[in-house]
Motif scaffolding. Structure first.
Motif, PDB file in Angstrom:
ATOM      1  N   LEU A  76       0.838  -1.191   0.000  1.00  0.00           N
ATOM      2  CA  LEU A  76       0.000   0.000   0.000  1.00  0.00           C
ATOM      3  C   LEU A  76       0.875   1.243   0.000  1.00  0.00           C
ATOM      4  CD1 LEU A  76      -2.491  -0.892   2.903  1.00  0.00           C
ATOM      5  CD2 LEU A  76      -2.709  -1.463   0.487  1.00  0.00           C
ATOM      6  N   GLN A  77       0.325   2.296  -0.553  1.00  0.00           N
ATOM      7  CA  GLN A  77       0.966   3.604  -0.432  1.00  0.00           C
ATOM      8  C   GLN A  77      -0.068   4.603   0.053  1.00  0.00           C
ATOM      9  OE1 GLN A  77       2.999   4.302  -4.256  1.00  0.00           O
ATOM     10  NE2 GLN A  77       4.890   4.084  -3.097  1.00  0.00           N
ATOM     11  N   ALA A  78       0.382   5.582   0.789  1.00  0.00           N
ATOM     12  CA  ALA A  78      -0.478   6.671   1.227  1.00  0.00           C
ATOM     13  C   ALA A  78      -0.522   7.688   0.095  1.00  0.00           C
ATOM     14  CB  ALA A  78       0.088   7.312   2.491  1.00  0.00           C
ATOM     15  N   VAL A  79      -1.737   8.026  -0.344  1.00  0.00           N
ATOM     16  CA  VAL A  79      -1.887   8.962  -1.452  1.00  0.00           C
ATOM     17  C   VAL A  79      -2.781  10.123  -1.046  1.00  0.00           C
ATOM     18  CG1 VAL A  79      -1.523   7.166  -3.196  1.00  0.00           C
ATOM     19  CG2 VAL A  79      -3.851   7.729  -2.485  1.00  0.00           C
ATOM     20  N   GLY A  93     -11.508  11.777   4.716  1.00  0.00           N
ATOM     21  CA  GLY A  93     -11.057  13.162   4.700  1.00  0.00           C
ATOM     22  C   GLY A  93      -9.815  13.404   5.530  1.00  0.00           C
ATOM     23  N   GLY A  94      -9.152  12.323   5.959  1.00  0.00           N
ATOM     24  CA  GLY A  94      -7.926  12.473   6.733  1.00  0.00           C
ATOM     25  C   GLY A  94      -6.798  12.986   5.856  1.00  0.00           C
ATOM     26  N   VAL A  95      -5.608  12.920   6.364  1.00  0.00           N
ATOM     27  CA  VAL A  95      -4.448  13.440   5.645  1.00  0.00           C
ATOM     28  C   VAL A  95      -4.229  12.681   4.344  1.00  0.00           C
ATOM     29  CG1 VAL A  95      -1.951  13.739   5.781  1.00  0.00           C
ATOM     30  CG2 VAL A  95      -3.372  14.221   7.769  1.00  0.00           C
ATOM     31  N   HIS A  96      -4.483  11.389   4.364  1.00  0.00           N
ATOM     32  CA  HIS A  96      -4.232  10.574   3.180  1.00  0.00           C
ATOM     33  C   HIS A  96      -5.205   9.406   3.135  1.00  0.00           C
ATOM     34  CE1 HIS A  96      -2.007   8.539   6.404  1.00  0.00           C
ATOM     35  NE2 HIS A  96      -2.270   7.440   5.742  1.00  0.00           N
ATOM     36  N   LYS A  97      -5.235   8.748   1.983  1.00  0.00           N
ATOM     37  CA  LYS A  97      -5.965   7.492   1.873  1.00  0.00           C
ATOM     38  C   LYS A  97      -4.963   6.435   1.434  1.00  0.00           C
ATOM     39  CE  LYS A  97      -7.610   8.334  -2.842  1.00  0.00           C
ATOM     40  NZ  LYS A  97      -8.779   8.394  -3.703  1.00  0.00           N
ATOM     41  N   LEU A  98      -5.329   5.190   1.619  1.00  0.00           N
ATOM     42  CA  LEU A  98      -4.444   4.084   1.281  1.00  0.00           C
ATOM     43  C   LEU A  98      -4.808   3.538  -0.091  1.00  0.00           C
ATOM     44  CD1 LEU A  98      -4.532   2.329   4.752  1.00  0.00           C
ATOM     45  CD2 LEU A  98      -2.674   3.722   3.814  1.00  0.00           C
ATOM     46  N   ALA A  99      -3.812   3.360  -0.947  1.00  0.00           N
ATOM     47  CA  ALA A  99      -4.021   2.821  -2.291  1.00  0.00           C
ATOM     48  C   ALA A  99      -3.259   1.508  -2.423  1.00  0.00           C
ATOM     49  CB  ALA A  99      -3.542   3.815  -3.336  1.00  0.00           C
ATOM     50  N   GLU A 142      -7.193  14.094  -3.029  1.00  0.00           N
ATOM     51  CA  GLU A 142      -7.671  14.774  -4.235  1.00  0.00           C
ATOM     52  C   GLU A 142      -6.926  14.358  -5.495  1.00  0.00           C
ATOM     53  OE1 GLU A 142      -7.747  18.970  -3.566  1.00  0.00           O
ATOM     54  OE2 GLU A 142      -9.005  18.786  -1.774  1.00  0.00           O
ATOM     55  N   THR A 143      -5.607  14.303  -5.430  1.00  0.00           N
ATOM     56  CA  THR A 143      -4.824  14.048  -6.632  1.00  0.00           C
ATOM     57  C   THR A 143      -4.530  12.572  -6.862  1.00  0.00           C
ATOM     58  OG1 THR A 143      -2.680  14.229  -5.514  1.00  0.00           O
ATOM     59  CG2 THR A 143      -3.671  16.283  -6.355  1.00  0.00           C
ATOM     60  N   GLY A 144      -4.574  11.768  -5.797  1.00  0.00           N
ATOM     61  CA  GLY A 144      -4.212  10.355  -5.927  1.00  0.00           C
ATOM     62  C   GLY A 144      -2.720  10.137  -6.013  1.00  0.00           C
ATOM     63  N   GLN A 145      -1.938  11.206  -5.875  1.00  0.00           N
ATOM     64  CA  GLN A 145      -0.479  11.108  -5.943  1.00  0.00           C
ATOM     65  C   GLN A 145       0.064  10.602  -4.601  1.00  0.00           C
ATOM     66  OE1 GLN A 145       1.496  11.664  -8.717  1.00  0.00           O
ATOM     67  NE2 GLN A 145      -0.536  11.666  -9.650  1.00  0.00           N
TER      68      GLN A 145
END
Length: 202
Positions: free
Chosen positions: A11-14, A50-56, A17-20
């Motif tokens: 997983l990466q934290a992205v 809505g946290g700092v990041h989401k997991l991808a 909004e941008t998915g980056q």
């Protein structure tokens, strides 16, 4: 699947909004015996929308023995790629592509690693260096305010509490302290801080 089979995932934290990626060289390598999407959804709900990041999800490799995850973690630790903050123990300073290559190598049997030999060497090394200080390098300066913020968040995570009501400024101060201590980027430190509050369910 048998009782030892499952998936090793990356997983990466992205950014929401941008998915980056928050950091292209920061990857969480974990294991589940459930569907990967189900496990990630569970972790994401703990982080909060809505946290700092989401997991991808960057990859998921089926394995007949989930114990290989421990070997993969030990291998990456031996290379100095492990990042740890509180209970956040599955994050590594490696790109998702490299992580997938390593995971597939171990799952497919192309890579081998003697965990026990490394543990014995570490034990010998610790005994020979006992009494020698290994504190924070002098070049790193962590202000008392930043250290206090990091200590507060770590204590909350260790107590199993959620960081409700912790001001945004404290998150930034704690992330700055952790980044200085670990020699990582502040964005990476922020990911690790939020990870401390995830429950370790598999």
């Amino acid at each position: 699947m048998n009782d030892r089979s499952g998936f090793i995932y990356g997983l990466q934290a992205v950014d929401w909004e941008t998915g980056q990626p928050m950091s292209a060289s920061l990857t969480k390598i974990g294991m589940t015996q459930r569907k990967v999407a189900e496990r990630v959804s569970e972790m994401q709900s703990q982080l909060g929308a809505g946290g700092v990041h989401k997991l991808a999800v960057r990859f998921a490799v089926a394995t007949k023995d989930v114990a290989v995850e421990r070997v993969i973690h030990a291998y990456l630790k031996s290379k100095g790629l492990h990042l740890k903050a509180g209970s956040a123990v599955e994050w590594f300073k490696v790109t998702a592509e490299d992580a997938e290559h390593i995971v597939r190598g171990f799952v497919e049997g192309r890579l081998k690693f003697d965990v026990e030999a490394v543990r014995q060497n570490e034990h010998r090394s610790r005994r020979s260096s006992s009494g020698k200080g290994t504190g924070t390098p002098k070049s790193i300066t962590v202000t008392p305010k930043r250290q206090a913020a990091l200590d507060e968040l770590t204590a909350l995570a260790n107590a199993g509490e959620q960081p409700v009501g912790v001001a945004g400024g404290k998150w930034g101060a704690a992330a700055t302290a952790l980044a200085a201590i670990e020699g990582i980027e502040k964005a990476e430190a922020l990911v690790l801080l939020h990870e401390m509050f995830l429950q370790p369910t598999r």
